[in-house]
Write a protein that holds these residues in place. Sequence first.
Motif, short mmCIF file in Angstrom:
data_model
loop_
_atom_site.label_atom_id
_atom_site.label_comp_id
_atom_site.label_asym_id
_atom_site.label_seq_id
_atom_site.Cartn_x
_atom_site.Cartn_y
_atom_site.Cartn_z
N ALA A 21 -5.91 -18.34 5.64
CA ALA A 21 -5.96 -19.50 6.53
C ALA A 21 -6.45 -20.70 5.73
N SER A 22 -5.80 -21.83 5.96
CA SER A 22 -6.17 -23.03 5.21
C SER A 22 -7.55 -23.53 5.61
N TRP A 23 -8.00 -23.19 6.81
CA TRP A 23 -9.34 -23.65 7.23
C TRP A 23 -10.43 -22.63 6.87
N GLU A 24 -10.04 -21.55 6.23
CA GLU A 24 -11.01 -20.58 5.67
C GLU A 24 -10.69 -20.37 4.20
N PRO A 25 -10.89 -21.40 3.33
CA PRO A 25 -10.41 -21.33 1.94
C PRO A 25 -11.12 -20.30 1.09
N LYS A 26 -12.33 -19.94 1.41
CA LYS A 26 -13.08 -19.00 0.57
C LYS A 26 -12.89 -17.55 0.99
N LYS A 27 -12.13 -17.34 2.06
CA LYS A 27 -11.91 -15.96 2.51
C LYS A 27 -10.82 -15.31 1.65
N PRO A 28 -11.14 -14.22 0.91
CA PRO A 28 -10.13 -13.58 0.05
C PRO A 28 -9.12 -12.79 0.88
N ALA A 29 -7.87 -12.84 0.42
CA ALA A 29 -6.80 -12.10 1.09
C ALA A 29 -6.25 -11.05 0.13
N PRO A 30 -6.13 -9.81 0.56
CA PRO A 30 -5.58 -8.78 -0.32
C PRO A 30 -4.06 -8.94 -0.48
N TYR A 31 -3.57 -8.58 -1.64
CA TYR A 31 -2.12 -8.63 -1.89
C TYR A 31 -1.71 -7.41 -2.69
N GLU A 32 -0.43 -7.06 -2.56
CA GLU A 32 0.15 -5.96 -3.33
C GLU A 32 1.62 -6.27 -3.57
N ILE A 33 2.04 -6.14 -4.83
CA ILE A 33 3.43 -6.39 -5.20
C ILE A 33 3.90 -5.22 -6.05
N LEU A 34 5.03 -4.64 -5.66
CA LEU A 34 5.65 -3.57 -6.44
C LEU A 34 7.08 -3.98 -6.71
N LEU A 35 7.39 -4.19 -8.00
CA LEU A 35 8.69 -4.71 -8.40
C LEU A 35 9.37 -3.70 -9.31
N HIS A 36 10.60 -3.34 -8.98
CA HIS A 36 11.39 -2.42 -9.79
C HIS A 36 12.47 -3.19 -10.53
N LEU A 37 12.43 -3.11 -11.86
CA LEU A 37 13.46 -3.69 -12.70
C LEU A 37 14.35 -2.58 -13.23
N PRO A 38 15.55 -2.92 -13.71
CA PRO A 38 16.41 -1.85 -14.25
C PRO A 38 15.77 -1.10 -15.41
N THR A 39 14.80 -1.75 -16.09
CA THR A 39 14.21 -1.12 -17.27
C THR A 39 12.69 -1.05 -17.19
N GLY A 40 12.12 -1.09 -15.99
CA GLY A 40 10.67 -1.01 -15.93
C GLY A 40 10.13 -1.23 -14.53
#
Length: 825
Positions: free
Chosen positions: A190-209
């Motif tokens: 939230a833009s009005w809670e700038p110091k609140k950390p938000a968890p993220y997760e990204i899983l990307l599959h490439l043809p070679t990795g």
Amino acid sequence: MNSMPSDPSNKPPLLMLRRYRRILLMLLALLLILGLLPFGIQWGASKALKDLGASQVSIEDVDFNPFTAELVIEGLHAKGPQGEILELDHFLLDWSWLPLLKKRIEVQRLEMSDAVFDLQQDAAGVFALGGFRPPEPEAGSQTKPPEEEGSTPWGIRVSSVDLSDILVRYADPKIQRQARLERLALGDIASWEPKKPAPYEILLHLPTGIVRLEGETQPFNEARKLRGSIDIRGMALGWTAPLLRAAGLSDFDATLDMNMELIAELGPEGPRARIDGRLTVSALKVQLEKSSLSLAANKVGWKGMLKLGEEGEKGLEGLYSLADLNLAGLRIDDLEKGRNLLGVEGGELTALEIQGPGSVQLEQLLLQGTRLLERSVSELEDAKHSLAIGQVVVAGIEADPNKVRLRLVRLDTAGVRITRDSEGTLDLLSWLPEEKAGEVAVYQASGGNSSQVASEPISLHLDELVIGGESNLHFTDQSVTPGFDLRLNPIDLRLGPFDTRVPGASNLDLAVGVERYGRLKLNGQVALLAEKPTLHLKGELRGISLPPLSPYAAQAIDYNLKLGEFGTSIQVDIIAGIIDSHFDVEIDKLELTQEGFTDGGVLTGPLGMSVEAALSLVRDKNGRVDLSLPVKGDLSSPDVRFKSLLVKATGTAVRNAAKSHFASLGVTLLTGVVLPPGTLYVAEKMVEYATTMRFKPVEYDPLIVTLTSPQQAYLKEMATALLERPETSLVVCAWAGGVDLEMLRQKAMAEPQKTGAKPVAGVKKEAGEPLPIQPTEEETLKKLAESRALGIKDYLILQRIEADRVLVCIPQIDLESSPHVEISL
């Protein structure tokens, strides 16, 4: 009749009916609108995509609930103008109406799954998604006016983002790749809670990795922060080669593995970051576009920590790194020459510390199996490189923009191989680049008239250089006949310190083994970087067999060295190019031959007599020559060379010996004329000094070099007699015979590929003519004879006979005799 007034309660409420009718109609209209709204959204989306150039558009289902503010789109399929694909099987957007009254956009959920996008970028850098480009702003359009002072800005909140199974096919003028976003999840921001950390997760599959990122982020913080981990496995990077051509790389390939912990922020003072972990690049290949050099490595590993922008510093000034590096299978090839320039089996860099661009420190560099300058050699040669080093250690490295300091450089088991061909050219010169016409190197001294100010050169300081661990040098000279072969082993050297800015004296301690029995020792000081040569050295050279040097003696003095052993004590003093040195030379059992020469040799003039006559004057009764040779002169003079200085000193010593020898006689032995004072010429006279005593020769079977038990017993008796006579020396001369040649040819006919020799068939000895012999056969037979003589010398050394008491002749060939070795006093 009297009429009665009507009851108002009984009249129809027309006004109420009309009101109810309106409400009913409104409800019906609202229901109709709500029912048709998804179809309107569906129709509007299709029309918008077609207006953007879509050739085909289909949407399976659209569901919109205005009360819950939830929009769902299912089965969107579109094709762009050129057949580009935009597919979206599921899309959900859930938001709230009421926060809009407070200028807040609150998205409860954003979901997208099972999508395929064609993402393109043209030469101008404009992106298109599914073939659809963003509309260009209309001419004269103005940007949104700024918010009025004191007004509340709009805010945004996203409670949940979940993207899964999204295939992106990317293309630009240089590359075409695709990647599958397996999952992207983002927590509450939230833009009005700038110091609140938000968890993220990204899983990307490439043809070679595979790429995985997870952690926490604060995108609305004043200093945008990101904390998390990066895990990359088996990512092939060859597809980036077209992108790197602008950097001067014509070819690039590698496989990347990474496991990092990352802390980063982008604030008003600039970026800051800290990375901890490991990085491995394997199967690396780099080809420079404007060079013939190609770099390859099996593995390059980095493990450590990297910081940027710490303590308020910006850019590279705030860079700090402390890491260990390792590599395996590094090689640099020169494709134009078709040879290897550098090869390293493995290496480690320990505690590499970088503090900005101006300070680099390294605790230790260790290289295993280093090879330099591949040679053009036959398959039978063992040394494939001019320099091979078992282990290189460089310790205590400190570098700044103007100075490099090394505490220690140690080379263990360094092997140097140098060959001089029949034309007199060293093989190392083949690596030098050819001079280009019109290129002239001009040296501009500081303080000159040039308008350009030369930058200060980088200085180098080395505390100590150490070469050891059975290091060796092998030199072959094919420009002389017969060819010369020299092996120095082991080589032990300590040198240092020296500094390019302060060209002072460096301490030198050198010990070298020369062939099997010789040794050289030197110690003192040398000024390596002095403008004029300056050094002070003392040492000795002992046990040098002279027959192998015969090709050079033939060129220098028109004599062959048949027998002899050389030694000298060395005292060399050179101050600013002025040499004032002294050599005490000792030569034992020296015998010369002048085969192929008709005159008295080039030394006849400087010595004032023939070499044989000079030797007869300086030999003692045991056939030993002792000369004291002072060498003085200015090395910078064009008329002065070390050879001329040595010849002059030798001539002086011989003439002094001649005057001393004939002083007691008062007359010459031939003319009877009294020598006038100061006469430097003595008529030729050979003085017989001893009678040679020969022993029974040692006979050998064809091509055999090992000693039989009876032969060992015979030599053991000889050694016992020599131990009782410590002043007596032995002369060992070996011959290869005709049976050796016959057996060699038979072996060559049977195994031509193993021996490398060309079979000689149908060679018959004519009456009165010697048996023909090829040059390669002659070389093999001489080496065979030499091995027999050295085998006897080795056996006598095992019986406690000093090496310098056993002198070996130059090997001989006598096809009329049997293989044998003659031994004499």
